[in-house]
Design a protein around this motif. Structure first.
Motif, PDB file in Angstrom:
ATOM      1  N   ILE A 320       0.841  -1.201   0.000  1.00 50.38           N
ATOM      2  CA  ILE A 320       0.000   0.000   0.000  1.00 50.38           C
ATOM      3  C   ILE A 320       0.879   1.255   0.000  1.00 50.38           C
ATOM      4  O   ILE A 320       0.636   2.211  -0.745  1.00 50.38           O
ATOM      5  CB  ILE A 320      -0.942   0.005   1.214  1.00 50.38           C
ATOM      6  CG1 ILE A 320      -1.938  -1.150   1.147  1.00 50.38           C
ATOM      7  CG2 ILE A 320      -1.660   1.344   1.341  1.00 50.38           C
ATOM      8  CD1 ILE A 320      -3.010  -1.013   0.116  1.00 50.38           C
ATOM      9  N   ALA A 321       1.917   1.254   0.846  1.00 55.28           N
ATOM     10  CA  ALA A 321       2.820   2.405   0.911  1.00 55.28           C
ATOM     11  C   ALA A 321       3.491   2.636  -0.448  1.00 55.28           C
ATOM     12  O   ALA A 321       3.643   3.782  -0.895  1.00 55.28           O
ATOM     13  CB  ALA A 321       3.873   2.183   2.000  1.00 55.28           C
ATOM     14  N   TYR A 322       3.887   1.559  -1.125  1.00 59.26           N
ATOM     15  CA  TYR A 322       4.490   1.678  -2.458  1.00 59.26           C
ATOM     16  C   TYR A 322       3.519   2.351  -3.419  1.00 59.26           C
ATOM     17  O   TYR A 322       3.880   3.276  -4.167  1.00 59.26           O
ATOM     18  CB  TYR A 322       4.877   0.295  -2.966  1.00 59.26           C
ATOM     19  CG  TYR A 322       5.492   0.279  -4.346  1.00 59.26           C
ATOM     20  CD1 TYR A 322       6.864   0.153  -4.515  1.00 59.26           C
ATOM     21  CD2 TYR A 322       4.703   0.392  -5.490  1.00 59.26           C
ATOM     22  CE1 TYR A 322       7.435   0.133  -5.787  1.00 59.26           C
ATOM     23  CE2 TYR A 322       5.255   0.379  -6.757  1.00 59.26           C
ATOM     24  CZ  TYR A 322       6.619   0.258  -6.899  1.00 59.26           C
ATOM     25  OH  TYR A 322       7.174   0.248  -8.155  1.00 59.26           O
ATOM     26  N   CYS A 323       2.261   1.867  -3.416  1.00 60.16           N
ATOM     27  CA  CYS A 323       1.265   2.425  -4.335  1.00 60.16           C
ATOM     28  C   CYS A 323       1.020   3.904  -4.068  1.00 60.16           C
ATOM     29  O   CYS A 323       0.646   4.650  -4.978  1.00 60.16           O
ATOM     30  CB  CYS A 323      -0.039   1.643  -4.206  1.00 60.16           C
ATOM     31  SG  CYS A 323       0.047  -0.054  -4.829  1.00 60.16           S
ATOM     32  N   ARG A 324       1.245   4.333  -2.854  1.00 55.54           N
ATOM     33  CA  ARG A 324       1.060   5.740  -2.491  1.00 55.54           C
ATOM     34  C   ARG A 324       2.332   6.560  -2.695  1.00 55.54           C
ATOM     35  O   ARG A 324       2.364   7.741  -2.379  1.00 55.54           O
ATOM     36  CB  ARG A 324       0.610   5.837  -1.036  1.00 55.54           C
ATOM     37  CG  ARG A 324      -0.799   5.309  -0.806  1.00 55.54           C
ATOM     38  CD  ARG A 324      -1.121   5.197   0.671  1.00 55.54           C
ATOM     39  NE  ARG A 324      -2.535   4.858   0.902  1.00 55.54           N
ATOM     40  CZ  ARG A 324      -3.033   4.411   2.048  1.00 55.54           C
ATOM     41  NH1 ARG A 324      -2.208   4.250   3.094  1.00 55.54           N
ATOM     42  NH2 ARG A 324      -4.312   4.123   2.167  1.00 55.54           N
ATOM     43  N   GLY A 325       3.379   5.927  -3.223  1.00 59.24           N
ATOM     44  CA  GLY A 325       4.627   6.638  -3.467  1.00 59.24           C
ATOM     45  C   GLY A 325       5.493   6.815  -2.239  1.00 59.24           C
ATOM     46  O   GLY A 325       6.473   7.572  -2.278  1.00 59.24           O
ATOM     47  N   GLU A 326       5.205   6.121  -1.154  1.00 56.64           N
ATOM     48  CA  GLU A 326       5.983   6.221   0.087  1.00 56.64           C
ATOM     49  C   GLU A 326       7.057   5.129   0.081  1.00 56.64           C
ATOM     50  O   GLU A 326       6.995   4.139   0.812  1.00 56.64           O
ATOM     51  CB  GLU A 326       5.049   6.075   1.293  1.00 56.64           C
ATOM     52  CG  GLU A 326       3.934   7.110   1.332  1.00 56.64           C
ATOM     53  CD  GLU A 326       2.865   6.789   2.366  1.00 56.64           C
ATOM     54  OE1 GLU A 326       3.000   5.763   3.085  1.00 56.64           O
ATOM     55  OE2 GLU A 326       1.878   7.538   2.453  1.00 56.64           O
ATOM     56  N   TYR A 327       8.070   5.316  -0.745  1.00 55.73           N
ATOM     57  CA  TYR A 327       9.008   4.237  -1.031  1.00 55.73           C
ATOM     58  C   TYR A 327       9.903   3.895   0.148  1.00 55.73           C
ATOM     59  O   TYR A 327      10.161   2.715   0.417  1.00 55.73           O
ATOM     60  CB  TYR A 327       9.840   4.592  -2.265  1.00 55.73           C
ATOM     61  CG  TYR A 327       8.992   4.835  -3.492  1.00 55.73           C
ATOM     62  CD1 TYR A 327       8.082   3.868  -3.922  1.00 55.73           C
ATOM     63  CD2 TYR A 327       9.081   6.026  -4.209  1.00 55.73           C
ATOM     64  CE1 TYR A 327       7.286   4.085  -5.035  1.00 55.73           C
ATOM     65  CE2 TYR A 327       8.283   6.246  -5.325  1.00 55.73           C
ATOM     66  CZ  TYR A 327       7.386   5.274  -5.725  1.00 55.73           C
ATOM     67  OH  TYR A 327       6.588   5.490  -6.817  1.00 55.73           O
TER      68      TYR A 327
END
Length: 476
Positions: A320-327
């Motif tokens: 989910i964090a990846y999809c939100r750009g929170e790499y």
């Protein structure tokens, strides 16, 4: 049908005729009876009864003949053991069936079940369809359900349903194991029945053919209070749903499963179901709803499944964090999940998480680390003497993307074309499993059209603005 229309003397609207024909469901005797009734009753009245009736068998009668009486004559001509089988078929919750279903329902060996079904076909109470499976006419199905209620004891009905649910769960678990060895699964009690498939391909075909019945069995388990079987059956089906993108059935089964686990106060079942339901929601882009399930597991059910639930929720929360750009946050969460998988020696989940870590590192521009982690994942997915799995194909796709991106900072030796070859291997692997959409989704826009076509991916499956890979979490 021609006789029925003639009996109406051309009167009545087409909609009324269609409603009466629908009530009869094409059965000649039923049509004959309703045509006779139309001589003394207005067609509108018959159509209204057809629309509103809850007892089709009672409605199809003209005072001298009834469809139920005709079925009764055939039923009473059967020996007692075949009458019992017909009643048990009235308990079957899905569509068509095979001898394996009847063996489970009636607690028979497979050869006896086949012999009994042949007798019922000869009596014209059931029939074979074009897929060589057995089915029953809707009206005879209504009759069979009445006989189940009247001629079988409540205990016999409950036992038959329980056997069918247990068989469904056992077979789905075996099919899932044939398709994806090494997946973490909750304990499943074997039933001792023979397995209707022999390898990965036949297991996949069996799941596709049985999907309607298996979803119905999951609902039956929920409706009858078989809570443990309900959530376990949903959990065993989610791998099939992931591969075939059956979102509606995935969501439906896991909604029942979650309610069943909560009703039973089963923490392990609730945690596993929330992780799986969250995956379905994430797949269709409902990220906030998905993350709610993952956070409930992390905050309230982290100890479930001997800590396995926490590891899965961390990995899913990372996606989910990846999809939100929170790499950076995604990387930390994945690393925490990886530590838990290593501690518990869940090799497949380690490989899935290494693949996710590699994807995050690509977005962070850490190409060397990404290549290292993706290579490790691919090695862990590889099984000697087996074709590349979907998990492996996804890792190869990601590795191809990593090499293609790496071309901006380190180019492979002249003529090697490592990135294109890796991408072609991945596309061919996904194509062998009929996964054209995934083949296209995971391909890089920098891989040329010639490489794509040489891998056999149809043009229709490839978008000109195909996005780079995103972190698709395989079912744990």
């Amino acid at each position: 049908m021609r006789f029925f229309r003639a009996a109406l003397d051309g009167e009545g609207e087409q909609a009324h005729i269609d409603q009466i024909v629908g009530l009869c469901n094409g059965l000649p005797l039923a049509l004959t009876i309703m045509a006779a009734r139309s001589q003394v009753s207005p067609i509108e009245e018959l159509a209204s009864s057809a629309r509103n009736t809850r007892n089709r068998l009672a409605e199809i009668a003209d005072g001298e003949r009834s469809i139920r009486s005709a079925f009764e004559i055939s039923y009473l001509a059967l020996p007692e053991h075949l009458r019992r089988i017909l009643g048990m078929l009235g308990l079957h919750p899905g569509g068509d069936w095979t001898a394996h279903h009847v063996a489970a329902l009636a607690d028979l060996d497979l050869a006896t079940a086949r012999r009994y079904l042949e007798r019922l076909v000869n009596a014209r109470l059931i029939e074979r369809n074009s897929s060589q499976r057995f089915e029953i006419h809707d009206l005879i199905g209504d009759f069979a359900r009445l006989k189940a209620d009247s001629d079988l004891s409540a205990a016999a009905r409950d036992a038959a349903r329980s056997r069918l649910i247990a068989w469904s769960l056992d077979m789905v678990a075996r099919a899932d194991e044939a398709i994806t060895p090494g997946r973490y699964r909750p304990p499943i009690e074997p039933t001792g029945h023979s397995v209707p498939f022999t390898d990965e391909a036949s297991a996949s075909a069996w799941l596709a053919a049985e999907q309607k019945n298996l979803v119905a069995a999951c609902q039956l388990a929920f409706d009858t209070g078989a809570d443990s079987a309900c959530w376990r059956l949903a959990a065993m089906l989610r791998g099939h749903f992931f591969l075939t993108k059956q979102w509606d059935d995935w969501l439906a089964t896991h909604t029942w499963a979650l309610a069943a686990a909560e009703r039973a106060r089963d923490r392990d079942g609730e945690a596993m179901t929330r992780n799986n339901l969250g995956l379905a929601l994430m797949e269709i882009g409902r990220l906030d709803e998905a993350d709610e399930h993952f956070l409930i597991v992390l905050n309230r059910l982290a100890d479930a499944g001997d800590g396995f639930a926490r590891a899965n929720a961390l990995a899913n929360h990372a996606a989910i964090a990846y999809c939100r750009g929170e790499y950076e946050r995604s990387l930390r969460l994945n690393q925490e999940a990886l530590t838990l998988y290593v501690e518990r020696r869940h090799a497949r989940n380690q490989a899935i998480t290494l693949r996710s870590i590699g994807l995050v590192e690509l977005e962070l521009g850490r190409h060397e680390q990404a290549v290292t982690h993706l290579t490790m994942a691919l090695q862990m997915f590889s099984v000697p003497h087996r074709p590349i799995s979907l998990d492996g194909a996804m890792a190869v796709n990601c590795l191809g993307e990593a090499w293609l991106r790496a071309g901006t900072w380190r180019r492979p030796s002249p003529g090697s074309h490592a990135g294109s070859r890796t991408a072609a291997t991945a596309a061919a692997a996904t194509r062998r499993r009929g996964r054209y959409v995934d083949s296209a989704r995971w391909r890089s826009p920098r891989a040329d059209q010639r490489t794509r076509e040489s891998a056999g991916v149809p043009r229709s499956a490839i978008s000109a603005d195909s996005a780079p890979p995103r972190p698709r979490r395989s079912p744990a």
